[in-house]
Design an enzyme around this catalytic site. Structure first.
Site, PDB file in Angstrom:
ATOM      1  N   CYS A   2     105.254 -56.400 -14.329  1.00 49.56           N
ATOM      2  CA  CYS A   2     105.807 -57.464 -15.160  1.00 49.56           C
ATOM      3  C   CYS A   2     105.467 -57.135 -16.608  1.00 49.56           C
ATOM      4  CB  CYS A   2     105.158 -58.791 -14.787  1.00 49.56           C
ATOM      5  SG  CYS A   2     105.216 -59.135 -13.041  1.00 49.56           S
ATOM      6  N   ARG A  28     110.208 -53.815 -17.585  1.00 47.31           N
ATOM      7  CA  ARG A  28     109.085 -53.921 -16.632  1.00 47.31           C
ATOM      8  C   ARG A  28     109.392 -54.908 -15.520  1.00 47.31           C
ATOM      9  NH1 ARG A  28     104.609 -51.750 -18.928  1.00 47.31           N
ATOM     10  NH2 ARG A  28     103.283 -52.820 -17.445  1.00 47.31           N
ATOM     11  N   TRP A  74     108.658 -59.080 -12.231  1.00 46.42           N
ATOM     12  CA  TRP A  74     109.200 -58.314 -11.114  1.00 46.42           C
ATOM     13  C   TRP A  74     108.382 -58.792  -9.917  1.00 46.42           C
ATOM     14  CZ3 TRP A  74     107.280 -54.695  -7.543  1.00 46.42           C
ATOM     15  CH2 TRP A  74     108.258 -54.009  -6.807  1.00 46.42           C
ATOM     16  N   ASN A  98     100.109 -59.670 -15.210  1.00 43.56           N
ATOM     17  CA  ASN A  98     100.780 -58.483 -14.673  1.00 43.56           C
ATOM     18  C   ASN A  98      99.759 -57.759 -13.812  1.00 43.56           C
ATOM     19  OD1 ASN A  98     102.363 -56.208 -14.174  1.00 43.56           O
ATOM     20  ND2 ASN A  98     101.507 -55.165 -15.964  1.00 43.56           N
ATOM     21  N   GLY A  99     100.093 -57.528 -12.555  1.00 41.95           N
ATOM     22  CA  GLY A  99      99.171 -56.812 -11.666  1.00 41.95           C
ATOM     23  C   GLY A  99      99.190 -57.452 -10.282  1.00 41.95           C
ATOM     24  N   GLU A 476     117.029 -35.710  -6.146  1.00 45.35           N
ATOM     25  CA  GLU A 476     117.210 -36.453  -7.399  1.00 45.35           C
ATOM     26  C   GLU A 476     118.626 -37.031  -7.462  1.00 45.35           C
ATOM     27  OE1 GLU A 476     115.340 -37.761  -9.366  1.00 45.35           O
ATOM     28  OE2 GLU A 476     116.593 -38.222 -11.096  1.00 45.35           O
ATOM     29  N   LYS A 480     119.435 -41.062  -7.859  1.00 42.22           N
ATOM     30  CA  LYS A 480     120.246 -41.588  -8.974  1.00 42.22           C
ATOM     31  C   LYS A 480     121.343 -42.493  -8.445  1.00 42.22           C
ATOM     32  CE  LYS A 480     118.220 -41.265 -11.785  1.00 42.22           C
ATOM     33  NZ  LYS A 480     116.969 -40.784 -11.371  1.00 42.22           N
ATOM     34  N   GLU A 483     119.983 -45.872  -6.644  1.00 47.32           N
ATOM     35  CA  GLU A 483     119.273 -46.907  -7.424  1.00 47.32           C
ATOM     36  C   GLU A 483     120.192 -47.657  -8.387  1.00 47.32           C
ATOM     37  OE1 GLU A 483     116.089 -45.705 -10.047  1.00 47.32           O
ATOM     38  OE2 GLU A 483     116.986 -43.756 -10.359  1.00 47.32           O
ATOM     39  N   HIS A 499     119.987 -30.961  13.106  1.00 49.94           N
ATOM     40  CA  HIS A 499     118.914 -31.410  14.010  1.00 49.94           C
ATOM     41  C   HIS A 499     118.889 -32.920  14.141  1.00 49.94           C
ATOM     42  CE1 HIS A 499     117.410 -27.342  14.310  1.00 49.94           C
ATOM     43  NE2 HIS A 499     117.532 -27.236  12.993  1.00 49.94           N
ATOM     44  N   LYS A 595     111.474 -50.480 -14.802  1.00 49.10           N
ATOM     45  CA  LYS A 595     111.329 -49.139 -15.383  1.00 49.10           C
ATOM     46  C   LYS A 595     109.933 -48.576 -15.168  1.00 49.10           C
ATOM     47  CE  LYS A 595     112.606 -45.587 -17.791  1.00 49.10           C
ATOM     48  NZ  LYS A 595     113.516 -44.626 -17.129  1.00 49.10           N
TER      49      LYS A 595
HETATM   50  C1  AGP Z   1     113.766 -42.981 -11.340  1.00 48.35           C
HETATM   51  O1  AGP Z   1     115.105 -43.075 -11.768  1.00 48.35           O
HETATM   52  C2  AGP Z   1     113.142 -44.341 -11.104  1.00 48.35           C
HETATM   53  N1  AGP Z   1     113.247 -45.167 -12.237  1.00 48.35           N
HETATM   54  C3  AGP Z   1     111.730 -44.228 -10.555  1.00 48.35           C
HETATM   55  O2  AGP Z   1     111.795 -43.485  -9.366  1.00 48.35           O
HETATM   56  C4  AGP Z   1     110.700 -43.553 -11.475  1.00 48.35           C
HETATM   57  O3  AGP Z   1     110.984 -42.177 -11.603  1.00 48.35           O
HETATM   58  C5  AGP Z   1     109.306 -43.699 -10.848  1.00 48.35           C
HETATM   59  O4  AGP Z   1     109.010 -45.073 -10.765  1.00 48.35           O
HETATM   60  C6  AGP Z   1     108.208 -42.985 -11.636  1.00 48.35           C
HETATM   61  O5  AGP Z   1     108.104 -43.549 -12.913  1.00 48.35           O
HETATM   62  P1  AGP Z   1     107.198 -42.789 -14.003  1.00 48.35           P
HETATM   63  O6  AGP Z   1     107.858 -41.472 -14.264  1.00 48.35           O
HETATM   64  O7  AGP Z   1     107.218 -43.695 -15.199  1.00 48.35           O
HETATM   65  O8  AGP Z   1     105.821 -42.616 -13.433  1.00 48.35           O
END
Ligand code: AGP
Length: 600
Positions: A2, A28, A74, A98-99, A476, A480, A483, A499, A595
């Site tokens: 958060c 966040r 969040w 936050n936590g 990757e 992308k 998400e 398999h 993020k």
């Molecule tokens: C990637 O597109 C996501 N936003 C997520 O997987 C991100 O890479 C992951 O949370 C790691 O974040 P960081 O690089 O800030 O540690």
């Protein structure tokens, strides 16, 4: 994770400051938001489910106050509802948190035995109640905070205000980030200095178990034992002062396009003077093994590095998800270098893994994008990616910047290890210097990506496959897409499909693939034929001439393995973007995500 923000001012209405702070902290978390502020000596609380703009609409026009705290959430414990939103008020104490309070259940049971009752199932309401419990027991704030710190297990960045105490904001932290911004007559707290740069760039960083009392003119920071401590007043120089969307519809597209600049900006310090610059990178030859730890996209960058270190420098390299690493036996020793990759530098799992390595006094290195973030203060040495502020939740330019640093690290290591000769090194350095020319044509294939997006955006299941480095990129690519478009997309080793998973391939199932390794391409093509035979539609990224009308082919230039991942990922990034655009999803702030994941 958060975002929390607070402000106290002698001469400013702080309500707009809190809202602006929250807007800059939405990366966040953004499923609910709230604000608490003193008005006519009473604490007003306004909370909403949804984003900060809904909170703004709910607040009375020109609502004003000189002291307040605010929060964007969040959800961890309890659904994203108004009642679960912060701030939480428990009798005398109103807090934002936050936590994660790990022992909140036991504490809640104890308080219920003391006659307390609760409105929510959140851990944060229990935190407010515990603070209130000690406040009523001691009435002394120092004692209250110290007892709280001794009682709580878990992580917290907390700002709180107290009934009838109109002059102060209090804050305390353990493991979750918290800074105190200072300026004339107005002081603030925030999860991130970048959120309040409009008001100040001067700030203190609180360390674990430190707390502070803040009024309009002074900040008193104390240690866990209540001793006043003096901290360095830092000054944040924001290289991205104007990180706005500009003419782009979304930050994500802007950041994908910015890779024309950010990759070279990240590489430059290590390539501008040829091998001399390259060899300023840390000498890894003293290590027998390399462990790479990260989450999500950062982990995927690590997988690319694993391939480069293993295949091109003959060095054993292991890659771990931080959330797994922190709970497994890692055979840590001084001959293993642990490399931690994180865009935000605030990811709780990665920080926890880093702390494990530090506790064993083992060598570590950070590859991090955000200056002064928690991890930059913990690693032995930090190699900064120069991607600039990455606002979109889906990481793109940070990923290619991470791959850039890792590639150059592997290149320098291969040179020192004599597995890569001088001419090969010079060739790769030339490719990096030429990266803008290499990637611009790939970035400009909008019609190609849009036509693929039109073919796949209504599908429910999409597969990404590859072998070796291409397999790492398929992970990757799948992340992308899923998400931001919310389509179930899965990465699979091309050789593994038969398999079991190939049973899921049906007519028109999209299979995206990259085949860029001359030694493996024939095998990969066979795997593509297998899925074609079961009705799949195949989209292939390749750097070799493959004449086959049954694939929709995206050609990329042939380069060294050190550059290849960057060229492969760009089509994946843009296919994901245009697919999400067609699905009308919230591309920069996808549902359920944030993020920076500062909780485990
Ligand atoms: C990637 O597109 C996501 N936003 C997520 O997987 C991100 O890479 C992951 O949370 C790691 O974040 P960081 O690089 O800030 O540690």
């Amino acid at each position: 994770m958060c975002g929390i923000v607070g402000a106290i001012s002698k001469d400013k209405n702080i309500v707009p400051l809190l809202i602006t702070g929250l807007e800059n902290l939405e990366y966040r978390g953004y499923d609910s938001a709230g604000v608490a502020y003193f008005k006519n000596k009473k604490i007003n609380i306004v909370k909403v489910t949804g984003k900060v703009n809904k909170l703004k609409d709910k607040l009375k026009e020109n609502e004003s106050s000189n002291i307040g705290i605010a929060h964007t959430r969040w959800a961890t414990h309890g659904k994203a509802t108004t009642i679960n939103a912060h701030p939480h008020k428990f009798k005398h104490i109103t807090l934002v948190h936050n936590g994660i309070i790990e022992n909140f259940n036991i504490l809640k049971e104890f308080l219920i035995e003391q006659g307390y009752s609760f409105k929510t199932n959140t851990d944060s309401e229990v935190a407010a109640a515990i603070l209130n419990y000690y406040y009523e027991k001691y009435t002394d704030i120092d004692k209250t905070i110290q007892e709280f710190m001794s009682t709580i297990i878990g992580s917290y960045a907390i700002g709180f205000i107290v009934d009838n105490d109109y002059e102060n904001i209090y804050c305390l932290k353990k493991e979750s980030p918290l800074i105190i911004g200072v300026s004339n007559n107005t002081n603030m707290i925030s999860s991130d200095i970048r959120a309040i740069l409009k008001y100040t760039n001067k700030y203190y960083i609180l360390d674990d178990f430190e707390y502070a009392k803040i009024d309009v003119s002074k900040v008193i920071i104390k240690s866990r034992t209540g001793d006043i401590i003096s901290k360095e007043l830092k000054e944040y120089i924001d290289e991205d002062a104007n990180s706005s969307k500009g003419h782009y519809k979304h930050y994500m597209l802007k950041e994908i396009m910015e890779q024309k600049e950010t990759i070279l900006k990240t590489a430059l310090p290590f390539i501008e003077d040829g091998i001399n610059s390259l060899l300023t990178l840390p000498d890894l030859t003293k290590y027998k093994e390399i462990d790479i730890i990260g989450c999500g996209t950062a982990y995927h960058a690590g997988l690319v590095a694993k391939y480069l270190f293993t295949e091109l420098t003959n060095t054993r390299c292991n890659v771990y998800l931080a959330s797994e690493y922190r709970y497994q036996n890692n055979f840590l020793n001084k001959d293993t270098l642990s490399i931690f990759i994180s865009q935000s530098g605030e990811t709780a799992d990665t920080i926890a893994a880093l702390k494990l390595v530090k506790k064993k006094k083992c060598p570590n290195l950070g590859i991090i994008n955000v200056k002064e973030s928690s991890m930059t203060l913990l690693v032995d040495k930090c190699l900064y990616t120069k991607a600039g502020n990455e606002i979109a939740v889906a990481s793109t330019k940070a990923y290619t910047a991470q791959v850039t640093i890792l590639s150059l690290l592997a290149l320098s290591h291969g040179y020192r290890n004599k597995t890569i000769n001088k001419n090969q090194v010079l060739e790769v350095l030339k490719e990096f210097k030429n990266i803008k020319t290499l990637i611009t044509p790939i970035l400009n294939k909008k019609e190609t990506y849009l036509s693929i997006a039109k073919n796949i955006y209504k599908e429910e299941d999409i597969f990404y496959i590859g072998r070796g480095l291409d397999y790492a990129l398929s992970m990757e690519g799948a992340l992308k897409l899923k998400e931001i478009s919310y389509i179930h997309s899965e990465s699979y080793a091309a050789g593994e499909l038969k398999h079991g998973t190939i049973s899921l391939i049906k007519k028109n199932t999209p299979v995206l693939c990259s085949a860029t390794n001359d030694k493996l391409n024939a095998k990969t093509i066979s795997n593509l034929k297998e899925v074609l035979a079961r009705g799949a539609n195949v989209y292939l990224i390749t750097n070799t001439k493959i004449k086959d009308d049954s694939f929709k082919i995206i050609n990329i230039p042939k380069t060294s393995d050190f550059i290849k991942p960057i060229l492969i990922v760009i089509p994946y990034q843009l296919i994901a973007y245009y697919t999400a655009l067609l699905r009308g999803t919230s591309i920069d702030k996808p549902k359920n995500l944030a993020k920076s994941v500062t909780v485990e």
